[in-house]
Design a protein around this motif. Structure first.
Motif, PDB file in Angstrom:
ATOM      1  N   SER A  67       0.823  -1.066  -0.236  1.00 32.22           N
ATOM      2  CA  SER A  67       0.111   0.163  -0.075  1.00 32.22           C
ATOM      3  C   SER A  67       0.947   1.126   0.045  1.00 32.22           C
ATOM      4  O   SER A  67       0.342   2.327  -0.401  1.00 32.22           O
ATOM      5  N   ASP A  68       2.123   1.114   0.727  1.00 34.33           N
ATOM      6  CA  ASP A  68       2.965   2.313   0.631  1.00 34.33           C
ATOM      7  C   ASP A  68       3.379   2.605  -0.970  1.00 34.33           C
ATOM      8  O   ASP A  68       3.516   3.696  -1.470  1.00 34.33           O
ATOM      9  N   LEU A  76      -6.610  -2.169  -1.267  1.00 33.01           N
ATOM     10  CA  LEU A  76      -7.653  -2.366  -0.486  1.00 33.01           C
ATOM     11  C   LEU A  76      -8.592  -3.113  -1.737  1.00 33.01           C
ATOM     12  O   LEU A  76      -9.296  -4.210  -1.245  1.00 33.01           O
ATOM     13  N   VAL A  77      -8.856  -2.521  -2.878  1.00 26.94           N
ATOM     14  CA  VAL A  77      -9.583  -3.120  -3.949  1.00 26.94           C
ATOM     15  C   VAL A  77      -9.064  -4.670  -4.112  1.00 26.94           C
ATOM     16  O   VAL A  77      -9.967  -5.755  -4.150  1.00 26.94           O
ATOM     17  N   PHE A  78      -7.602  -4.881  -4.172  1.00 27.92           N
ATOM     18  CA  PHE A  78      -7.253  -6.453  -4.540  1.00 27.92           C
ATOM     19  C   PHE A  78      -7.475  -7.042  -3.436  1.00 27.92           C
ATOM     20  O   PHE A  78      -8.123  -8.326  -3.484  1.00 27.92           O
ATOM     21  N   GLY A  79      -7.185  -6.715  -2.351  1.00 30.14           N
ATOM     22  CA  GLY A  79      -7.524  -7.754  -0.918  1.00 30.14           C
ATOM     23  C   GLY A  79      -9.009  -7.975  -0.797  1.00 30.14           C
ATOM     24  O   GLY A  79      -9.371  -9.301  -0.739  1.00 30.14           O
ATOM     25  N   LEU A  80      -9.993  -7.087  -1.355  1.00 32.25           N
ATOM     26  CA  LEU A  80     -11.518  -7.226  -1.116  1.00 32.25           C
ATOM     27  C   LEU A  80     -11.881  -8.288  -2.088  1.00 32.25           C
ATOM     28  O   LEU A  80     -12.746  -9.225  -2.080  1.00 32.25           O
ATOM     29  N   LEU A  81     -11.212  -8.224  -3.525  1.00 35.55           N
ATOM     30  CA  LEU A  81     -11.523  -8.856  -4.510  1.00 35.55           C
ATOM     31  C   LEU A  81     -11.282 -10.521  -4.230  1.00 35.55           C
ATOM     32  O   LEU A  81     -11.780 -11.385  -4.544  1.00 35.55           O
ATOM     33  N   ILE A  82      -9.909 -10.757  -3.775  1.00 30.47           N
ATOM     34  CA  ILE A  82      -9.683 -11.979  -3.138  1.00 30.47           C
ATOM     35  C   ILE A  82     -10.479 -12.413  -2.130  1.00 30.47           C
ATOM     36  O   ILE A  82     -10.587 -13.802  -2.478  1.00 30.47           O
ATOM     37  N   PHE A  83     -10.945 -11.858  -1.264  1.00 28.02           N
ATOM     38  CA  PHE A  83     -12.022 -12.173  -0.396  1.00 28.02           C
ATOM     39  C   PHE A  83     -13.322 -12.911  -0.888  1.00 28.02           C
ATOM     40  O   PHE A  83     -13.861 -13.602  -0.484  1.00 28.02           O
ATOM     41  N   VAL A  84     -13.767 -11.888  -1.942  1.00 27.44           N
ATOM     42  CA  VAL A  84     -14.867 -12.330  -2.843  1.00 27.44           C
ATOM     43  C   VAL A  84     -14.561 -13.581  -3.537  1.00 27.44           C
ATOM     44  O   VAL A  84     -15.545 -14.482  -3.586  1.00 27.44           O
ATOM     45  N   LEU A  85     -13.335 -13.681  -4.066  1.00 24.95           N
ATOM     46  CA  LEU A  85     -13.237 -15.086  -4.729  1.00 24.95           C
ATOM     47  C   LEU A  85     -13.280 -16.188  -3.748  1.00 24.95           C
ATOM     48  O   LEU A  85     -13.927 -17.207  -4.009  1.00 24.95           O
ATOM     49  N   GLY A  86     -12.640 -15.963  -2.546  1.00 26.70           N
ATOM     50  CA  GLY A  86     -12.732 -17.221  -1.633  1.00 26.70           C
ATOM     51  C   GLY A  86     -14.061 -17.283  -1.367  1.00 26.70           C
ATOM     52  O   GLY A  86     -14.631 -18.833  -0.912  1.00 26.70           O
ATOM     53  N   SER A  87     -14.889 -16.482  -1.066  1.00 31.55           N
ATOM     54  CA  SER A  87     -16.483 -16.716  -0.593  1.00 31.55           C
ATOM     55  C   SER A  87     -17.236 -17.409  -1.753  1.00 31.55           C
ATOM     56  O   SER A  87     -17.908 -18.220  -1.363  1.00 31.55           O
ATOM     57  N   LEU A  88     -17.039 -17.042  -3.063  1.00 33.92           N
ATOM     58  CA  LEU A  88     -17.575 -17.624  -4.003  1.00 33.92           C
ATOM     59  C   LEU A  88     -17.250 -19.133  -4.316  1.00 33.92           C
ATOM     60  O   LEU A  88     -17.971 -20.169  -4.380  1.00 33.92           O
ATOM     61  N   LEU A  89     -15.682 -19.352  -3.919  1.00 33.76           N
ATOM     62  CA  LEU A  89     -15.314 -21.027  -3.731  1.00 33.76           C
ATOM     63  C   LEU A  89     -16.036 -21.421  -2.717  1.00 33.76           C
ATOM     64  O   LEU A  89     -16.444 -22.748  -2.898  1.00 33.76           O
ATOM     65  N   GLY A 109      -7.172 -11.806   1.634  1.00 34.55           N
ATOM     66  CA  GLY A 109      -7.578 -10.407   1.411  1.00 34.55           C
ATOM     67  C   GLY A 109      -7.093  -9.590   2.780  1.00 34.55           C
ATOM     68  O   GLY A 109      -8.132  -9.103   3.293  1.00 34.55           O
ATOM     69  N   ALA A 110      -5.796  -9.884   3.318  1.00 39.40           N
ATOM     70  CA  ALA A 110      -5.220  -9.230   4.560  1.00 39.40           C
ATOM     71  C   ALA A 110      -5.205  -7.781   4.506  1.00 39.40           C
ATOM     72  O   ALA A 110      -4.379  -7.120   4.365  1.00 39.40           O
ATOM     73  N   VAL A 111      -6.573  -6.888   4.458  1.00 38.55           N
ATOM     74  CA  VAL A 111      -6.231  -5.506   4.547  1.00 38.55           C
ATOM     75  C   VAL A 111      -6.423  -4.990   6.028  1.00 38.55           C
ATOM     76  O   VAL A 111      -6.504  -3.487   5.678  1.00 38.55           O
ATOM     77  N   SER A 112      -6.404  -5.519   6.993  1.00 42.65           N
ATOM     78  CA  SER A 112      -6.738  -4.736   8.143  1.00 42.65           C
ATOM     79  C   SER A 112      -5.462  -3.673   8.439  1.00 42.65           C
ATOM     80  O   SER A 112      -6.114  -2.464   8.811  1.00 42.65           O
ATOM     81  N   SER A 113      -4.376  -4.134   8.099  1.00 45.22           N
ATOM     82  CA  SER A 113      -3.171  -3.107   8.536  1.00 45.22           C
ATOM     83  C   SER A 113      -3.354  -1.751   7.541  1.00 45.22           C
ATOM     84  O   SER A 113      -3.071  -0.671   7.786  1.00 45.22           O
ATOM     85  N   GLY A 170     -18.589  -8.574   0.648  1.00 43.70           N
ATOM     86  CA  GLY A 170     -17.405  -8.076  -0.018  1.00 43.70           C
ATOM     87  C   GLY A 170     -17.402  -6.912  -1.220  1.00 43.70           C
ATOM     88  O   GLY A 170     -16.796  -6.175  -1.266  1.00 43.70           O
ATOM     89  N   VAL A 171     -18.396  -7.529  -1.897  1.00 44.69           N
ATOM     90  CA  VAL A 171     -18.529  -6.469  -3.030  1.00 44.69           C
ATOM     91  C   VAL A 171     -19.178  -5.107  -2.602  1.00 44.69           C
ATOM     92  O   VAL A 171     -18.735  -3.998  -3.074  1.00 44.69           O
ATOM     93  N   LEU A 172     -20.071  -5.104  -1.439  1.00 43.54           N
ATOM     94  CA  LEU A 172     -20.608  -3.660  -0.894  1.00 43.54           C
ATOM     95  C   LEU A 172     -19.229  -2.813  -0.303  1.00 43.54           C
ATOM     96  O   LEU A 172     -19.335  -1.772  -0.400  1.00 43.54           O
ATOM     97  N   ALA A 173     -18.300  -3.854   0.303  1.00 40.06           N
ATOM     98  CA  ALA A 173     -17.277  -3.025   0.843  1.00 40.06           C
ATOM     99  C   ALA A 173     -16.359  -2.219  -0.093  1.00 40.06           C
ATOM    100  O   ALA A 173     -15.857  -1.405  -0.031  1.00 40.06           O
ATOM    101  N   LEU A 174     -16.585  -2.617  -1.377  1.00 43.66           N
ATOM    102  CA  LEU A 174     -15.810  -1.813  -2.380  1.00 43.66           C
ATOM    103  C   LEU A 174     -16.345  -0.502  -2.651  1.00 43.66           C
ATOM    104  O   LEU A 174     -15.550   0.429  -2.848  1.00 43.66           O
ATOM    105  N   LEU A 175     -17.526  -0.261  -2.458  1.00 45.79           N
ATOM    106  CA  LEU A 175     -18.399   0.940  -2.655  1.00 45.79           C
ATOM    107  C   LEU A 175     -17.708   2.241  -2.058  1.00 45.79           C
ATOM    108  O   LEU A 175     -17.393   3.503  -2.852  1.00 45.79           O
ATOM    109  N   PRO A 176     -17.414   2.178  -0.834  1.00 43.18           N
ATOM    110  CA  PRO A 176     -16.859   3.405  -0.157  1.00 43.18           C
ATOM    111  C   PRO A 176     -15.583   4.078  -0.612  1.00 43.18           C
ATOM    112  O   PRO A 176     -15.307   5.181  -0.495  1.00 43.18           O
TER     113      PRO A 176
END
Length: 400
Positions: A67-68, A76-89, A109-113, A170-176
């Motif tokens: 992110s730096d 953040l977009v990349f991490g959330l998309l990975i999370f969505v992919l895992g959920s669909l699987l 999708g480790a975006v906490s930090s 996960g898709v909704l989280a992308l909107l903000p």
């Protein structure tokens, strides 16, 4: 806070809620499908519950560094998309190994930090604690909602439905990222600590104290869900789809029970004493559930005591962590803290699955009681806890 800061905190809190809600919804219901998943064993079930925490722990630092270099929002977009992919699987698989892979991708999708770093970029120092408190509160909301909503969606469409809802969240989280969170000035993103800073922060006593505490606490949570949902179903003689009817009042009562200890700790600076209380409450609740397993009311009361202790510690530890670090340390410290947090969840799932296979449900509850006592003992040393509260400890940490 300024309108700019309020928008940032609101958007980041929404991302936390949407993402963590998708994860927490799965916690109480994964164990309910154990008999329907091909090739499932108690140990593999525990691995499925906890492996997302291992992925989170492994990738917190790489995501922060990326992110730096590439920008917070892109990562953040990349991490959330990975999370969505895992959920669909997870929604399309009926094999325990497929579920394990799905949970691994969700955790990847480790975006906490990155979210914590973004909050630091977009809020002033005088409002930083408020921002972290608001984000922490959003996680607590996601936790309570997830415990209640997961069994509801499980009753409607099984584990497939819960994974699909997680993907939609996960898709909704992308909107903000496009509509709410303000643009991040490029120069502010360079404040994130590098790898050397992160490694050095491991030797900083306040960070070590808080990180060990959150590791123990999250290990308790991960292990509890291996046995708690099946035990509630068995004790109440209800189908798994109706377990939310127990979880919702248990969670609401435990949240209400945490309010006085947390307020007391802040008002009288007795954080260490309240952490000891939380560990003892976890131990007492787990012991109660183990000794009286199979009887609904004792198990339900034990669950309220157990989660009250958990909620108290989960509110106090990040607050203490924030007080103990300077602005320059905060990014690296958050990375260490998040790493230990998710390692604890992974360890809890594996330990809970191992304990279930070796000693049964009652054995896991007794193991949780022992771990709760460890948390109380880890918080017993007043000098170590004081490191988390005294500003002077920052300079001491810098010199070590």
């Amino acid at each position: 806070m300024s309108p700019f800061e309020k928008r940032a905190v609101a958007g980041l809190s929404f991302i936390y809620v949407a993402r963590m809600l998708g994860l927490f919804m799965l916690m109480p219901v994964l164990a309910l499908d154990n008999d329907q998943l091909r090739h499932s064993t108690p140990v593999l079930l525990g691995l499925a519950i906890g492996i997302y925490g291992l992925a989170q722990a492994a990738l917190q630092f790489p995501f922060g560094v990326a992110s730096d270099r590439f920008g917070r929002k892109r990562v953040l977009v990349f991490g959330l998309l990975i999370f969505v992919l895992g959920s669909l699987l997870g929604a399309v698989t009926h094999n325990i190994w497929g579920i394990i892979l799905a949970r691994l991708l969700q955790g990847a999708g480790a975006v906490s930090s990155v979210l914590l770093a973004t909050a630091g970029d977009l809020t002033g120092e005088q409002h930083r604690t408020k921002a972290m408190a608001a984000i922490g509160g959003s996680i607590a909301i996601a936790y309570v909602l997830g415990m209640a909503m997961g069994p509801v969606f499980y009753g409607l469409s099984g584990l497939t439905g819960v994974f699909l809802v997680a993907a939609a969240l996960g898709v909704l989280a992308l909107l903000p990222l496009w509509k709410v969170i303000p643009p991040i000035p490029r120069n502010l993103q360079q404040r994130m600590g590098n790898w050397r800073d992160a490694l050095r922060i491991f030797r900083y006593p306040p960070v070590l104290t808080a990180s060990v505490g959150i590791f123990i606490l999250q290990m308790v949570l991960g292990a509890s869900f291996v046995v708690l949902s099946p035990e509630l179903v068995k004790a109440m003689h209800i189908p798994g789809s109706a377990v939310w009817e127990v979880y919702l009042p248990v969670m609401l009562l435990s949240v209400a029970g945490m309010l006085y200890p947390v307020i007391h700790a802040e008002r009288h600076r007795q954080h260490g004493q309240m952490l000891v209380f939380s560990g003892l409450a976890i131990a007492a609740g787990a012991l109660f559930m183990g000794l009286l397993a199979g009887h609904f009311w004792p198990v339900a009361v034990g669950a309220v005591i157990f989660f009250t202790g958990y909620n108290v510690a989960s509110a106090i530890l990040p607050s203490m962590m924030s007080r103990s670090t300077t602005q320059e340390q905060r990014g690296a410290a958050s990375g260490v803290y998040s790493l230990m947090q998710f390692l604890g969840i992974f360890a809890g799932g594996v330990v809970g699955g191992w304990g279930l296979g070796m000693a049964g449900e009652q054995g896991v509850f007794y193991l949780l009681a022992v771990v709760g006592l460890l948390l109380a003992l880890q918080s017993w040393n007043g000098k170590r806890v004081a490191l988390l509260l005294e500003p002077d400890a920052r300079e001491a940490g810098d010199g070590q």
